[in-house]
Every structure is written in C-alpha cells, then in structure tokens.
Design an enzyme around this catalytic site. Sequence first.
Site, short mmCIF file in Angstrom:
data_model
loop_
_atom_site.label_atom_id
_atom_site.label_comp_id
_atom_site.label_asym_id
_atom_site.label_seq_id
_atom_site.Cartn_x
_atom_site.Cartn_y
_atom_site.Cartn_z
N HIS A 10 31.12 -24.55 -23.17
CA HIS A 10 30.89 -23.54 -22.13
C HIS A 10 29.40 -23.54 -21.78
O HIS A 10 28.56 -23.55 -22.66
CB HIS A 10 31.33 -22.17 -22.67
CG HIS A 10 31.01 -21.02 -21.79
ND1 HIS A 10 30.22 -19.96 -22.21
CD2 HIS A 10 31.34 -20.76 -20.51
CE1 HIS A 10 30.11 -19.10 -21.22
NE2 HIS A 10 30.78 -19.55 -20.18
N HIS A 87 21.59 -21.40 -15.67
CA HIS A 87 22.39 -20.28 -16.18
C HIS A 87 21.41 -19.13 -16.40
O HIS A 87 20.89 -18.96 -17.49
CB HIS A 87 23.12 -20.65 -17.47
CG HIS A 87 24.05 -19.57 -17.96
ND1 HIS A 87 24.23 -19.29 -19.29
CD2 HIS A 87 24.83 -18.70 -17.27
CE1 HIS A 87 25.09 -18.28 -19.40
NE2 HIS A 87 25.48 -17.92 -18.20
#
Length: 295
Positions: A10, A87
């Site tokens: 992830h 991110h």
Amino acid sequence: ISSLVFLGSHDSFSFYIDEASPVGPEQPETVQNFVSVFGTVAKKLMRKWLATQTMNFTSQLGAGIRYFDLRISTKPRDPDNELYFAHGLFSAKVKEGLEEINAFLADHPKEVIFLDFNHFYGMQKYHHEKLVQMLKDTYGNKMCPAIFAHEVSLQYLWEKDHQVLVFYHSPVALEVPFLWPGQMMPAPWANTTDPEKLIQFLQASITERRKKGSFFISQVVLTPKASTVVKGVASGLRETITERALPAMMQWVRTQKPGESGVNIITADFVELGDFISTVIKLNYDLDEGEDDTT
C-alpha cells in the site's frame, strides 16, 4: 493470474518520502497551514504517518511484492515539470522508480508485476502523455496489452515475453493499448481504524468480487482518523496502528483461499511485519492439484 494470490504494498513508493519536499497539492488547507507554521518539525511528524513502507522497490521485489500502488503528482513551481510519487509529501521521481523496477525484471525474465497508477495530482494532458511515453521507453514490449482478465495466464505472458500489467485510473487508458482501465483493478477501501470492521469489510468485498470478473485487491490496511494521529503524533502509523492490529489482520489472511471467488492481490502497510509475506505466498498452495496453476 486472476486466480493466483499476489503480494502488494500500500502506497508502495512511500519509503522515499522526502521531508525537505513541499506538501502535496492534494493535502487539505489545515495540513498546509500546519506545515507553514511548524516547518521541518511538522514534516518529520507527517512522515511518520505517511510513510507506509520501510523498503525501497528493489527490496520489496526481492521480498516477493508484485503489485505496486502508485500515486503520481507534479510539484508546484517545478521548472523541470517532473513527475513524482506522492503521498502527502513528495517522494522519488517516477522515472527513477520505474527504472529500478525494470532492472529487477531484466534479471528475472519470468516474473510478472502489476503497476497500478490510481491517483493523479496536478496533472494536465501533457503530463499524462509524458508518463505514457516514460512507460513505453522503460518497459516497451514487456507491457501486456489490455485483454479480458481471465484470458491472462502466466503461460500466455511468458510466451509473449510480457512482464508488466499497467492499470491506469484515468480516461487516458482508453486511448493506449497497453494501459488497462482502472476498473479492472478494483480496490475497495474500508477507511476504518477498527480491525473488526476492516475484516467484515474485506469479507463482504470478496463476496462482491465474484460479480466483477476482474483482478481484485484486498487492502488489509487501517486508516488513522485525525484524532488517532493527534493522540499518537510522535509514534506514527506503524507503532500506533499497524503493529497492534497485526495479529487480527493476519488471522484473516490465513483463512483465505485463492481462485476466481477468493482473494487475488493482498496489500498491506509495512509488508515486512510478522509473517505477512510468507502467509500470502502459501495461499497459492491451496489451489486444487488438478487445476491449471498457470491461470
């Protein structure tokens, strides 16, 4: 290969997150303000919650990861118009990451990987064109053109010398033969901090998968709420959430089965924790002896 079980990470690139980078354009105003007031200290704390992996691409590949969750962004006021993994904060340049993966594929000609480009931030049409060209230049014929999921076996890929399936969550995918549409790689997200709720969600999602006829991701991932972050601000995601919930999450993984109505790709944060990697790989041994194990 939609009947086999693959390991995924992830936010795969988040090992590379750079504390010196600006905050990503997708972050809410509250985060932008927090960083503008507290600067480097704020970014160090952010990294503890945003870096979901501790291994780089080469280490992940060596450990058995074959699915990569990729989020791409332009950087504000970047004169070079580079593309970065992102991110919350910016990570490595996309070109460097793709080349790192390609070096592994060149050394392991029978290995197959999934690249899932599922979020794009601050990208115009020409940025997508740049990324598509980058994929062509890096992987060439290693990329498998989009066909029906059930038609793709390992035997088929080996015969054609294909090693890469690229999923692209943007209408651009419809114009490029080697881009698989994003809907062929659904990844339902539980969005919870509660391991019990996560497991209920994962189980319900597997039942839904049977209707889709595509590849499928089970995200064994807990998502912190703002209050969780505030309470454990100095500890970070790994210590506050992932490690504590690991036994319950691993128990669910152990009970899964491969096959068209079972799990396909299982992703996690900090993939090296516990026995996640060996447990997922072992699920493939449950395929019936009589079944063709190259599908």
